[in-house]
Write a protein that holds these residues in place. Structure first.
Motif, short mmCIF file in Angstrom:
data_model
loop_
_atom_site.label_atom_id
_atom_site.label_comp_id
_atom_site.label_asym_id
_atom_site.label_seq_id
_atom_site.Cartn_x
_atom_site.Cartn_y
_atom_site.Cartn_z
N LEU A 1 0.86 -1.18 0.00
CA LEU A 1 0.00 0.00 0.00
C LEU A 1 0.90 1.23 0.00
N CYS A 2 0.51 2.22 -0.78
CA CYS A 2 1.27 3.47 -0.85
C CYS A 2 0.42 4.58 -0.23
N LEU A 3 1.00 5.35 0.67
CA LEU A 3 0.29 6.46 1.29
C LEU A 3 0.30 7.66 0.36
N ASP B 1 2.85 8.99 10.92
CA ASP B 1 3.37 8.16 12.01
C ASP B 1 2.66 6.81 12.05
N ALA B 2 1.33 6.85 11.90
CA ALA B 2 0.55 5.61 11.93
C ALA B 2 0.90 4.72 10.74
N ALA B 3 1.14 5.34 9.58
CA ALA B 3 1.52 4.55 8.40
C ALA B 3 2.82 3.80 8.64
N LEU B 4 3.82 4.49 9.20
CA LEU B 4 5.08 3.82 9.51
C LEU B 4 4.87 2.70 10.52
N ASP B 5 4.05 2.96 11.53
CA ASP B 5 3.79 1.94 12.55
C ASP B 5 3.13 0.71 11.93
N ALA B 6 2.33 0.93 10.88
CA ALA B 6 1.65 -0.19 10.22
C ALA B 6 2.53 -0.88 9.19
N GLY B 7 3.72 -0.34 8.96
CA GLY B 7 4.64 -0.94 8.00
C GLY B 7 4.59 -0.33 6.62
N LEU C 1 -7.25 5.80 6.97
CA LEU C 1 -6.00 5.09 6.72
C LEU C 1 -6.01 3.72 7.41
N GLU C 2 -6.38 3.70 8.67
CA GLU C 2 -6.38 2.45 9.43
C GLU C 2 -7.35 1.44 8.84
N SER C 3 -8.49 1.93 8.37
CA SER C 3 -9.49 1.02 7.78
C SER C 3 -8.97 0.38 6.50
N SER C 4 -8.21 1.14 5.70
CA SER C 4 -7.73 0.63 4.42
C SER C 4 -6.74 -0.52 4.56
N LEU C 5 -6.10 -0.62 5.71
CA LEU C 5 -5.09 -1.67 5.91
C LEU C 5 -5.68 -3.08 5.81
N HIS C 6 -6.96 -3.19 6.09
CA HIS C 6 -7.59 -4.51 6.10
C HIS C 6 -7.63 -5.14 4.70
N CYS C 7 -7.51 -4.32 3.65
CA CYS C 7 -7.58 -4.88 2.30
C CYS C 7 -6.50 -5.92 2.06
N LEU C 8 -5.38 -5.81 2.79
CA LEU C 8 -4.27 -6.75 2.62
C LEU C 8 -4.63 -8.16 3.08
N ASN C 9 -5.67 -8.26 3.90
CA ASN C 9 -6.06 -9.56 4.45
C ASN C 9 -7.25 -10.17 3.73
N ILE C 10 -7.73 -9.50 2.69
CA ILE C 10 -8.91 -10.00 1.96
C ILE C 10 -8.46 -10.89 0.80
N HIS C 11 -8.95 -12.11 0.80
CA HIS C 11 -8.68 -13.03 -0.31
C HIS C 11 -9.91 -13.12 -1.19
N LEU C 12 -9.74 -12.84 -2.47
CA LEU C 12 -10.83 -12.93 -3.43
C LEU C 12 -10.63 -14.19 -4.27
N ASP C 13 -11.51 -15.16 -4.09
CA ASP C 13 -11.33 -16.41 -4.83
C ASP C 13 -11.81 -16.25 -6.27
N GLU C 14 -11.65 -17.32 -7.03
CA GLU C 14 -11.93 -17.27 -8.46
C GLU C 14 -13.38 -16.89 -8.75
N SER C 15 -14.29 -17.39 -7.92
CA SER C 15 -15.71 -17.08 -8.16
C SER C 15 -16.01 -15.60 -7.91
N VAL C 16 -15.37 -15.02 -6.91
CA VAL C 16 -15.58 -13.60 -6.63
C VAL C 16 -14.97 -12.74 -7.74
N MET C 17 -13.78 -13.11 -8.20
CA MET C 17 -13.15 -12.37 -9.29
C MET C 17 -14.01 -12.43 -10.55
#
Length: 326
Positions: A16-18, A37-43, A290-306
């Protein structure tokens, strides 16, 4: 946080790019500091800005805010892969006609020095052409960028809003000079803007550029509660857009409800599913966004969703020419 190489370079950036375009005009300095600061803390180590952000008579304000944040120390500058851009007017009377939108060796030198001064740093990791300028030769452009690299003022060169053939020409000219060339293309790309799949994404993948999507939520059209927010706006342009995409947005909202995920995070996760994409640019106005957007990294979209997303937001059908020819 997940990390990847920026195009063919060896530099690692967060997935993710800020984006900092809102810093100054819509987000005050105190909140901007909290967000960085929060972005750095989140990696998140990848920050994107531009010399013109702040806009008009306030052009440069966003870079100044980032510079004052760097000045606090604490390893802030060392932890950030910093990207900024050159092309637009900075309303500098000293430059006269050379301040007009475009690119030249003169302008690149002047605007780079201005960005370094405002950002309070001696180098920029990724220096990007904010738009293509076909009136300037690649001999002039690559000469200017090679000099900046050799001086240690920039690490890598990127482009933004280039056509696929612009990327191909740029890389061909760079190769003839034994220069690395472009390592990234920042491009408008989202579920509602898939035309880049025809030429730009294939060119970037073939020639070693990472794609950095800007406006990944299409100005909020793909955000949570977008239907309700846009319906309540007084903007005629927004009302026209909502009518244009209403059926698709309703189907998208229904799919996201089934997944139990907000639309904006699904839209970002869809981009991250594409191997051509390095890191979408999130442009939050608040720390909560910003904090809410971080969750997108944990979302897996399977073939049927794509597949369902393709049905809701059809693309061009793949890369050219197979997308429209045999």
């Amino acid at each position: 946080m997940q990390y990847t190489s920026l195009g063919k370079s060896g530099m690692k950036v967060s997935k993710l790019c800020l984006g900092t375009m809102n810093f100054g005009p819509h987000t005050d300095e105190k909140e901007a500091f909290r967000m960085m600061d929060a972005a750095l803390d989140a990696g998140i180590n990848f920050f994107d800005t531009a010399d013109v952000y702040g806009w008009g008579e306030n052009s440069g304000l966003t870079e100044e805010i980032i510079g004052r944040w760097f000045k606090q120390g604490g390893g802030r500058r060392e932890k950030v892969v910093l990207a900024t851009k050159v092309y637009g007017s900075m309303s500098d009377p000293l430059d006269g006609p050379n301040d007009e939108a475009g690119l030249s060796a003169y302008k690149i030198r002047r605007h780079l020095e201005g960005s370094l001064r405002r950002l309070q740093t001696d180098h920029i990791e990724l220096y990007q052409m904010h738009h293509v300028d076909r009136s300037v030769s690649w001999d002039e452009l690559w000469g200017a960028f090679e000099l900046a690299v050799n001086q240690g003022k920039i690490g890598y060169v990127g482009s933004s809003n280039f056509a696929g053939w612009d990327i191909a020409v740029a890389q061909g000219e760079a190769k003839s000079r034994r220069f690395l060339g472009l390592v990234a293309e920042q491009h408008k790309y989202s579920l509602t803007c898939r035309l880049p799949e025809l030429e730009v994404l294939p060119a970037a993948q073939s020639l070693g550029l990472g794609i950095i999507p800007w406006s990944p939520l299409d100005g909020g059209l793909l955000g949570r509660n977008a239907l309700m927010k846009l319906q309540n706006t007084r903007s005629g342009g927004d009302n026209k857009r909502i009518e244009q995409y209403r059926t698709q947005l309703e189907a998208f909202a229904e799919l996201c409800n089934e997944l139990g995920e907000p639309q904006d995070n699904v839209a970002l996760a869809w981009l991250l599913h594409n191997p051509a994409v390095t890191a979408p640019i999130t442009g939050p106005r608040t720390l909560e966004q910003l904090e809410s957007s971080l969750h997108c990294l944990n979302i897996h979209l399977d073939e049927s969703v794509m597949k369902r997303l393709d049905e809701i937001f059809p693309g061009p059908g793949g890369a050219a020419p197979k997308a429209y020819a045999w």
